[in-house]
Design a protein around this motif. Structure first.
Motif, PDB file in Angstrom:
ATOM      1  N   HIS A  92       0.853  -1.191   0.000  1.00 19.54           N
ATOM      2  CA  HIS A  92       0.000   0.000   0.000  1.00 19.54           C
ATOM      3  C   HIS A  92       0.891   1.244   0.000  1.00 19.54           C
ATOM      4  O   HIS A  92       1.046   1.932   1.020  1.00 19.54           O
ATOM      5  CB  HIS A  92      -0.901  -0.020   1.236  1.00 19.54           C
ATOM      6  N   PRO A  93       1.486   1.559  -1.167  1.00 24.14           N
ATOM      7  CA  PRO A  93       2.431   2.674  -1.222  1.00 24.14           C
ATOM      8  C   PRO A  93       1.752   4.030  -1.365  1.00 24.14           C
ATOM      9  O   PRO A  93       0.622   4.125  -1.853  1.00 24.14           O
ATOM     10  CB  PRO A  93       3.248   2.363  -2.469  1.00 24.14           C
ATOM     11  N   GLU A  94       2.453   5.061  -0.975  1.00 26.24           N
ATOM     12  CA  GLU A  94       2.058   6.429  -1.303  1.00 26.24           C
ATOM     13  C   GLU A  94       2.500   6.731  -2.733  1.00 26.24           C
ATOM     14  O   GLU A  94       3.448   6.103  -3.240  1.00 26.24           O
ATOM     15  CB  GLU A  94       2.702   7.424  -0.337  1.00 26.24           C
ATOM     16  N   PRO A  95       1.863   7.685  -3.412  1.00 33.54           N
ATOM     17  CA  PRO A  95       2.282   8.015  -4.778  1.00 33.54           C
ATOM     18  C   PRO A  95       3.777   8.353  -4.874  1.00 33.54           C
ATOM     19  O   PRO A  95       4.427   8.010  -5.869  1.00 33.54           O
ATOM     20  CB  PRO A  95       1.409   9.231  -5.125  1.00 33.54           C
ATOM     21  N   GLU A  96       4.312   8.997  -3.838  1.00 30.70           N
ATOM     22  CA  GLU A  96       5.722   9.391  -3.853  1.00 30.70           C
ATOM     23  C   GLU A  96       6.658   8.186  -3.860  1.00 30.70           C
ATOM     24  O   GLU A  96       7.800   8.270  -4.331  1.00 30.70           O
ATOM     25  CB  GLU A  96       6.042  10.281  -2.648  1.00 30.70           C
ATOM     26  N   GLU A  97       6.186   7.059  -3.309  1.00 30.94           N
ATOM     27  CA  GLU A  97       7.001   5.844  -3.307  1.00 30.94           C
ATOM     28  C   GLU A  97       7.071   5.237  -4.712  1.00 30.94           C
ATOM     29  O   GLU A  97       8.092   4.670  -5.099  1.00 30.94           O
ATOM     30  CB  GLU A  97       6.409   4.819  -2.332  1.00 30.94           C
ATOM     31  N   MET A  98       5.995   5.376  -5.472  1.00 28.41           N
ATOM     32  CA  MET A  98       5.953   4.809  -6.824  1.00 28.41           C
ATOM     33  C   MET A  98       6.521   5.757  -7.881  1.00 28.41           C
ATOM     34  O   MET A  98       7.117   5.312  -8.864  1.00 28.41           O
ATOM     35  CB  MET A  98       4.503   4.463  -7.184  1.00 28.41           C
ATOM     36  N   TYR A  99       6.310   7.057  -7.682  1.00 23.47           N
ATOM     37  CA  TYR A  99       6.737   8.039  -8.673  1.00 23.47           C
ATOM     38  C   TYR A  99       7.488   9.172  -7.969  1.00 23.47           C
ATOM     39  O   TYR A  99       6.861  10.048  -7.379  1.00 23.47           O
ATOM     40  CB  TYR A  99       5.527   8.626  -9.414  1.00 23.47           C
ATOM     41  N   ASP A 100       8.819   9.135  -8.038  1.00 19.81           N
ATOM     42  CA  ASP A 100       9.563  10.214  -7.383  1.00 19.81           C
ATOM     43  C   ASP A 100       9.535  11.473  -8.242  1.00 19.81           C
ATOM     44  O   ASP A 100       8.979  11.493  -9.344  1.00 19.81           O
ATOM     45  CB  ASP A 100      10.996   9.779  -7.053  1.00 19.81           C
ATOM     46  N   ASP A 101      10.147  12.540  -7.735  1.00 22.51           N
ATOM     47  CA  ASP A 101      10.064  13.843  -8.400  1.00 22.51           C
ATOM     48  C   ASP A 101      10.643  13.826  -9.811  1.00 22.51           C
ATOM     49  O   ASP A 101      10.245  14.638 -10.662  1.00 22.51           O
ATOM     50  CB  ASP A 101      10.793  14.907  -7.568  1.00 22.51           C
ATOM     51  N   ASN A 102      11.578  12.922 -10.076  1.00 27.46           N
ATOM     52  CA  ASN A 102      12.232  12.888 -11.378  1.00 27.46           C
ATOM     53  C   ASN A 102      11.658  11.803 -12.295  1.00 27.46           C
ATOM     54  O   ASN A 102      12.244  11.517 -13.336  1.00 27.46           O
ATOM     55  CB  ASN A 102      13.735  12.640 -11.193  1.00 27.46           C
ATOM     56  N   PHE A 103      10.522  11.248 -11.933  1.00 29.31           N
ATOM     57  CA  PHE A 103       9.959  10.148 -12.711  1.00 29.31           C
ATOM     58  C   PHE A 103       9.617  10.619 -14.120  1.00 29.31           C
ATOM     59  O   PHE A 103       8.922  11.621 -14.300  1.00 29.31           O
ATOM     60  CB  PHE A 103       8.696   9.602 -12.033  1.00 29.31           C
ATOM     61  N   SER A 104      10.088   9.864 -15.139  1.00 30.26           N
ATOM     62  CA  SER A 104       9.829  10.287 -16.517  1.00 30.26           C
ATOM     63  C   SER A 104       9.794   9.115 -17.501  1.00 30.26           C
ATOM     64  O   SER A 104       9.934   9.326 -18.711  1.00 30.26           O
ATOM     65  CB  SER A 104      10.900  11.293 -16.965  1.00 30.26           C
ATOM     66  N   SER A 105       9.618   7.899 -17.008  1.00 30.22           N
ATOM     67  CA  SER A 105       9.596   6.725 -17.877  1.00 30.22           C
ATOM     68  C   SER A 105       8.197   6.110 -17.866  1.00 30.22           C
ATOM     69  O   SER A 105       7.597   5.940 -16.803  1.00 30.22           O
ATOM     70  CB  SER A 105      10.613   5.682 -17.398  1.00 30.22           C
ATOM     71  N   PHE A 106       7.707   5.743 -19.063  1.00 27.75           N
ATOM     72  CA  PHE A 106       6.346   5.246 -19.175  1.00 27.75           C
ATOM     73  C   PHE A 106       6.313   4.003 -20.057  1.00 27.75           C
ATOM     74  O   PHE A 106       7.180   3.807 -20.911  1.00 27.75           O
ATOM     75  CB  PHE A 106       5.436   6.324 -19.776  1.00 27.75           C
ATOM     76  N   VAL A 107       5.292   3.191 -19.849  1.00 26.32           N
ATOM     77  CA  VAL A 107       5.041   2.042 -20.721  1.00 26.32           C
ATOM     78  C   VAL A 107       3.767   2.339 -21.503  1.00 26.32           C
ATOM     79  O   VAL A 107       2.724   2.611 -20.905  1.00 26.32           O
ATOM     80  CB  VAL A 107       4.879   0.747 -19.902  1.00 26.32           C
TER      81      VAL A 107
END
Length: 280
Positions: A92-107
């Motif tokens: 049960h993660p927080e959004p910050e755990e899954m997507y940090d401030d530098n997140f920029s990769s997508f599928v």
């Protein structure tokens, strides 16, 4: 049963299970669990030694006007259902755990996602694919479980797993319905009493469409018209789409011959609901 929001902790636990020679199943969810989700967990418990349930309302798959903030959440209720069903771990993660401030990769993919729900929710499946790919990398399950109610999602995930060689078995599970036929959905909680009654038009129209197909009707346009005519008689209903598509490619078909998905999306008031049936 353990509950954690830490990617590191999930990986540590899975490594321990792997060292013991145990198999791992994953049930990805956005929480506010119901009997439909429980059926996925039940199947996962039946087929694996350990089961991880992810509970994460993924902001990436919501458009700017969609219901991210109002999406129902109840972690205590979810935890009780998971424990009763036999899950081993809730992630049960927080959004910050899954997507940090530098997140920029997508599928993303350029097939399967343009029609049906993807037509009116253009960013939705990029968000789904990205978060599910992350969950697969974090949990490294042997099997992952998805419900048929979200049929396009199921098809998209299967395609992604094949394309990216994840080596994970994707298990599709049947739609679970209320006694009166309405497909179980977390969004059903949005419906007023009158809207809840009106929502039965989804399953009722599909039932009539299925009768036609079972009786030998091959003309997709006739099946669509039967379904559409029934829905349009309901004053509180507004059709987003009614489609008959190839179950493998999700491309529209004129003739029902081979595996076919008949899928609908309908607004009941402001609430968008989906339902479908598959003819193998």
């Amino acid at each position: 049963m353990e509950i954690t929001g830490s990617i590191k902790r999930v990986r540590e636990q899975v490594r321990e299970w792997r060292k013991a020679g145990l198999t791992v199943g994953l049930v990805p969810t956005m929480g506010y669990l119901h009997e439909g989700h429980k059926s996925l967990i039940d199947k996962a418990v039946e087929q694996n030694d350990k089961v991880v349930v992810s509970v994460f309302v993924n902001p990436m798959q919501f458009g700017p006007t969609e219901d991210l903030e109002s999406y129902p959440r109840d972690m205590d209720r979810d935890a009780a259902l998971c424990e009763k069903a036999g899950a081993s771990l809730i992630f049960h993660p927080e959004p910050e755990e899954m997507y940090d401030d530098n997140f920029s990769s997508f599928v993303d993919m350029n097939t399967l996602t343009g029609g049906l729900c993807g037509k009116t929710r253009p960013i939705h499946f990029r968000g789904v694919c990205t978060v599910v790919a992350k969950l697969f990398n974090i949990v490294t399950p042997d099997r992952a479980y998805f419900g048929q109610k979200d049929a396009q999602q199921l098809a998209v995930i299967r395609h992604m797993v094949n394309d990216l060689s994840f080596g994970i078995e994707i298990v599709g599970c049947p739609i679970i319905r209320e006694e009166d036929g309405l497909a179980k959905s977390s969004r059903n909680t949005y419906l007023s009493e009158d809207e809840r009654k009106a929502a039965l038009v989804l399953s009722r129209s599909l039932k009539e469409g299925r009768k036609l197909v079972d009786a030998g009707e091959k003309d997709a346009a006739k099946v669509k018209k039967t379904i559409t005519d029934i829905i349009e008689k309901e004053a509180l209903a507004k059709i987003d789409y009614v489609e008959v598509v190839d179950w493998n490619t999700l491309e529209p078909v004129e003739k029902i011959d081979g595996p076919v998905l008949t899928a609908i999306a309908v607004y009941i008031g402001k609430t968008r609901l989906i339902d479908n049936f598959i003819v193998e």
